[in-house]
Design a protein around this motif. Structure first.
Motif, PDB file in Angstrom:
ATOM      1  N   GLU A 185       0.825  -1.210   0.000  1.00  0.00           N
ATOM      2  CA  GLU A 185       0.000   0.000   0.000  1.00  0.00           C
ATOM      3  C   GLU A 185       0.860   1.262   0.000  1.00  0.00           C
ATOM      4  O   GLU A 185       0.609   2.192  -0.757  1.00  0.00           O
ATOM      5  CB  GLU A 185      -0.922  -0.001   1.214  1.00  0.00           C
ATOM      6  CG  GLU A 185      -1.807   1.223   1.280  1.00  0.00           C
ATOM      7  CD  GLU A 185      -2.738   1.184   2.481  1.00  0.00           C
ATOM      8  OE1 GLU A 185      -2.771   0.175   3.199  1.00  0.00           O
ATOM      9  OE2 GLU A 185      -3.440   2.184   2.691  1.00  0.00           O
ATOM     10  N   ASN A 186       1.867   1.286   0.841  1.00  0.00           N
ATOM     11  CA  ASN A 186       2.776   2.421   0.950  1.00  0.00           C
ATOM     12  C   ASN A 186       4.136   1.973   0.428  1.00  0.00           C
ATOM     13  O   ASN A 186       4.895   1.335   1.146  1.00  0.00           O
ATOM     14  CB  ASN A 186       2.864   2.863   2.411  1.00  0.00           C
ATOM     15  CG  ASN A 186       3.682   4.109   2.571  1.00  0.00           C
ATOM     16  OD1 ASN A 186       3.928   4.838   1.623  1.00  0.00           O
ATOM     17  ND2 ASN A 186       4.112   4.344   3.792  1.00  0.00           N
ATOM     18  N   PHE A 187       4.433   2.284  -0.827  1.00  0.00           N
ATOM     19  CA  PHE A 187       5.676   1.820  -1.451  1.00  0.00           C
ATOM     20  C   PHE A 187       6.722   2.920  -1.340  1.00  0.00           C
ATOM     21  O   PHE A 187       6.966   3.675  -2.265  1.00  0.00           O
ATOM     22  CB  PHE A 187       5.410   1.423  -2.904  1.00  0.00           C
ATOM     23  CG  PHE A 187       6.506   0.615  -3.522  1.00  0.00           C
ATOM     24  CD1 PHE A 187       7.070  -0.454  -2.866  1.00  0.00           C
ATOM     25  CD2 PHE A 187       6.960   0.914  -4.788  1.00  0.00           C
ATOM     26  CE1 PHE A 187       8.078  -1.206  -3.438  1.00  0.00           C
ATOM     27  CE2 PHE A 187       7.963   0.178  -5.397  1.00  0.00           C
ATOM     28  CZ  PHE A 187       8.525  -0.885  -4.715  1.00  0.00           C
TER      29      PHE A 187
ATOM     30  N   PHE B 142       0.407   4.926  -2.433  1.00  0.00           N
ATOM     31  CA  PHE B 142       1.496   5.915  -2.361  1.00  0.00           C
ATOM     32  C   PHE B 142       2.793   5.294  -2.856  1.00  0.00           C
ATOM     33  O   PHE B 142       3.118   4.160  -2.516  1.00  0.00           O
ATOM     34  CB  PHE B 142       1.689   6.404  -0.917  1.00  0.00           C
ATOM     35  CG  PHE B 142       2.840   7.350  -0.762  1.00  0.00           C
ATOM     36  CD1 PHE B 142       2.714   8.676  -1.126  1.00  0.00           C
ATOM     37  CD2 PHE B 142       4.064   6.901  -0.277  1.00  0.00           C
ATOM     38  CE1 PHE B 142       3.783   9.557  -0.995  1.00  0.00           C
ATOM     39  CE2 PHE B 142       5.128   7.772  -0.143  1.00  0.00           C
ATOM     40  CZ  PHE B 142       4.988   9.102  -0.503  1.00  0.00           C
ATOM     41  N   ILE B 143       3.531   6.052  -3.650  1.00  0.00           N
ATOM     42  CA  ILE B 143       4.876   5.634  -4.077  1.00  0.00           C
ATOM     43  C   ILE B 143       5.773   6.865  -4.027  1.00  0.00           C
ATOM     44  O   ILE B 143       5.355   7.964  -4.404  1.00  0.00           O
ATOM     45  CB  ILE B 143       4.838   4.998  -5.483  1.00  0.00           C
ATOM     46  CG1 ILE B 143       6.209   4.421  -5.846  1.00  0.00           C
ATOM     47  CG2 ILE B 143       4.358   5.986  -6.535  1.00  0.00           C
ATOM     48  CD1 ILE B 143       6.178   3.521  -7.071  1.00  0.00           C
TER      49      ILE B 143
ATOM     50  N   ALA C  28      10.326  -0.389   0.003  1.00  0.00           N
ATOM     51  CA  ALA C  28      11.058  -0.515  -1.258  1.00  0.00           C
ATOM     52  C   ALA C  28      12.362  -1.289  -1.077  1.00  0.00           C
ATOM     53  O   ALA C  28      12.737  -2.083  -1.940  1.00  0.00           O
ATOM     54  CB  ALA C  28      11.322   0.863  -1.860  1.00  0.00           C
ATOM     55  N   ALA C  29      13.034  -1.076   0.042  1.00  0.00           N
ATOM     56  CA  ALA C  29      14.293  -1.790   0.284  1.00  0.00           C
ATOM     57  C   ALA C  29      14.053  -3.290   0.392  1.00  0.00           C
ATOM     58  O   ALA C  29      14.785  -4.096  -0.201  1.00  0.00           O
ATOM     59  CB  ALA C  29      14.951  -1.263   1.559  1.00  0.00           C
ATOM     60  N   GLU C  30      13.028  -3.675   1.130  1.00  0.00           N
ATOM     61  CA  GLU C  30      12.690  -5.095   1.262  1.00  0.00           C
ATOM     62  C   GLU C  30      12.223  -5.664  -0.076  1.00  0.00           C
ATOM     63  O   GLU C  30      12.608  -6.767  -0.460  1.00  0.00           O
ATOM     64  CB  GLU C  30      11.590  -5.274   2.306  1.00  0.00           C
ATOM     65  CG  GLU C  30      11.203  -6.716   2.538  1.00  0.00           C
ATOM     66  CD  GLU C  30      10.115  -6.859   3.588  1.00  0.00           C
ATOM     67  OE1 GLU C  30       9.881  -5.939   4.370  1.00  0.00           O
ATOM     68  OE2 GLU C  30       9.484  -7.937   3.605  1.00  0.00           O
ATOM     69  N   PHE C  31      11.440  -4.881  -0.804  1.00  0.00           N
ATOM     70  CA  PHE C  31      10.958  -5.311  -2.111  1.00  0.00           C
ATOM     71  C   PHE C  31      12.126  -5.540  -3.070  1.00  0.00           C
ATOM     72  O   PHE C  31      12.169  -6.535  -3.790  1.00  0.00           O
ATOM     73  CB  PHE C  31      10.002  -4.254  -2.675  1.00  0.00           C
ATOM     74  CG  PHE C  31       9.418  -4.612  -3.987  1.00  0.00           C
ATOM     75  CD1 PHE C  31       8.304  -5.432  -4.073  1.00  0.00           C
ATOM     76  CD2 PHE C  31       9.975  -4.135  -5.166  1.00  0.00           C
ATOM     77  CE1 PHE C  31       7.766  -5.776  -5.298  1.00  0.00           C
ATOM     78  CE2 PHE C  31       9.446  -4.466  -6.392  1.00  0.00           C
ATOM     79  CZ  PHE C  31       8.342  -5.288  -6.459  1.00  0.00           C
ATOM     80  N   ARG C  32      13.088  -4.607  -3.072  1.00  0.00           N
ATOM     81  CA  ARG C  32      14.270  -4.733  -3.942  1.00  0.00           C
ATOM     82  C   ARG C  32      15.013  -6.029  -3.649  1.00  0.00           C
ATOM     83  O   ARG C  32      15.392  -6.760  -4.571  1.00  0.00           O
ATOM     84  CB  ARG C  32      15.212  -3.552  -3.753  1.00  0.00           C
ATOM     85  CG  ARG C  32      16.496  -3.687  -4.565  1.00  0.00           C
ATOM     86  CD  ARG C  32      17.555  -2.657  -4.238  1.00  0.00           C
ATOM     87  NE  ARG C  32      17.071  -1.324  -4.504  1.00  0.00           N
ATOM     88  CZ  ARG C  32      17.141  -0.322  -3.622  1.00  0.00           C
ATOM     89  NH1 ARG C  32      17.668  -0.512  -2.446  1.00  0.00           N
ATOM     90  NH2 ARG C  32      16.698   0.864  -3.923  1.00  0.00           N
ATOM     91  N   GLN C  33      15.199  -6.330  -2.359  1.00  0.00           N
ATOM     92  CA  GLN C  33      15.925  -7.546  -1.989  1.00  0.00           C
ATOM     93  C   GLN C  33      15.178  -8.798  -2.460  1.00  0.00           C
ATOM     94  O   GLN C  33      15.767  -9.721  -3.005  1.00  0.00           O
ATOM     95  CB  GLN C  33      16.133  -7.596  -0.473  1.00  0.00           C
ATOM     96  CG  GLN C  33      16.964  -8.779  -0.022  1.00  0.00           C
ATOM     97  CD  GLN C  33      18.355  -8.772  -0.643  1.00  0.00           C
ATOM     98  OE1 GLN C  33      19.059  -7.765  -0.622  1.00  0.00           O
ATOM     99  NE2 GLN C  33      18.746  -9.884  -1.237  1.00  0.00           N
ATOM    100  N   ASN C  34      13.856  -8.794  -2.270  1.00  0.00           N
ATOM    101  CA  ASN C  34      13.055  -9.944  -2.715  1.00  0.00           C
ATOM    102  C   ASN C  34      13.112 -10.106  -4.228  1.00  0.00           C
ATOM    103  O   ASN C  34      13.222 -11.223  -4.735  1.00  0.00           O
ATOM    104  CB  ASN C  34      11.602  -9.788  -2.256  1.00  0.00           C
ATOM    105  CG  ASN C  34      11.447  -9.942  -0.763  1.00  0.00           C
ATOM    106  OD1 ASN C  34      12.280 -10.558  -0.109  1.00  0.00           O
ATOM    107  ND2 ASN C  34      10.387  -9.379  -0.208  1.00  0.00           N
ATOM    108  N   MET C  35      13.045  -8.992  -4.949  1.00  0.00           N
ATOM    109  CA  MET C  35      13.109  -9.063  -6.416  1.00  0.00           C
ATOM    110  C   MET C  35      14.484  -9.547  -6.876  1.00  0.00           C
ATOM    111  O   MET C  35      14.584 -10.361  -7.803  1.00  0.00           O
ATOM    112  CB  MET C  35      12.792  -7.697  -7.031  1.00  0.00           C
ATOM    113  CG  MET C  35      11.353  -7.286  -6.889  1.00  0.00           C
ATOM    114  SD  MET C  35      10.189  -8.362  -7.783  1.00  0.00           S
ATOM    115  CE  MET C  35      10.623  -8.009  -9.481  1.00  0.00           C
ATOM    116  N   ASN C  36      15.543  -9.044  -6.247  1.00  0.00           N
ATOM    117  CA  ASN C  36      16.892  -9.505  -6.603  1.00  0.00           C
ATOM    118  C   ASN C  36      17.044 -10.997  -6.358  1.00  0.00           C
ATOM    119  O   ASN C  36      17.670 -11.693  -7.160  1.00  0.00           O
ATOM    120  CB  ASN C  36      17.949  -8.723  -5.826  1.00  0.00           C
ATOM    121  CG  ASN C  36      18.140  -7.329  -6.364  1.00  0.00           C
ATOM    122  OD1 ASN C  36      17.877  -7.065  -7.547  1.00  0.00           O
ATOM    123  ND2 ASN C  36      18.576  -6.418  -5.524  1.00  0.00           N
ATOM    124  N   ASN C  37      16.456 -11.498  -5.273  1.00  0.00           N
ATOM    125  CA  ASN C  37      16.505 -12.936  -5.008  1.00  0.00           C
ATOM    126  C   ASN C  37      15.784 -13.711  -6.109  1.00  0.00           C
ATOM    127  O   ASN C  37      16.285 -14.743  -6.573  1.00  0.00           O
ATOM    128  CB  ASN C  37      15.869 -13.260  -3.651  1.00  0.00           C
ATOM    129  CG  ASN C  37      16.705 -12.768  -2.481  1.00  0.00           C
ATOM    130  OD1 ASN C  37      17.893 -12.492  -2.631  1.00  0.00           O
ATOM    131  ND2 ASN C  37      16.088 -12.637  -1.321  1.00  0.00           N
TER     132      ASN C  37
END
Length: 92
Positions: free
Chosen positions: A10-12, A44-45, A17-26
């Motif tokens: 909901e609130n990006f 929100f972004i 975003a930091a956690e999302f980046r790590q998950n995407m990199n994995n």
């Protein structure tokens, strides 16, 4: 083509975003290269969130993969339009 579907929080912003980046990199390191991001819940972004998306977009392009953004609400879409990122991403 296998496509990984992921929901954007909901609130990006910075923390998410930091956690999302790590998950995407994995996921990318595991061999995934095609992603569909669902913005249905995102209201929100910030610039960090946009930067993470651009980084992921670049990695997907380098791997000949794809990144699609789906169900962006008008408020968040306005940010993409103001930054002209609506011309970069495939938005459905």
């Amino acid at each position: 083509m296998n496509e990984v579907r992921i929901s954007i929080p909901e609130n990006f912003a910075v923390d998410e975003a930091a956690e999302f980046r790590q998950n995407m990199n994995n996921l990318i390191n595991e061999g995934n290269k095609n992603f569909a991001l669902n913005f249905n819940s995102c209201t929100f972004i910030d610039s960090t969130g946009l930067g993470v998306l651009v980084g992921i977009y670049k990695k997907c392009n380098e791997l000949n993969g794809s990144l699609t953004l789906n169900s962006i609400n008008p408020k968040v879409m306005k940010i993409f339009e103001l930054t002209r990122l609506d011309n970069v991403f495939e938005i459905k």
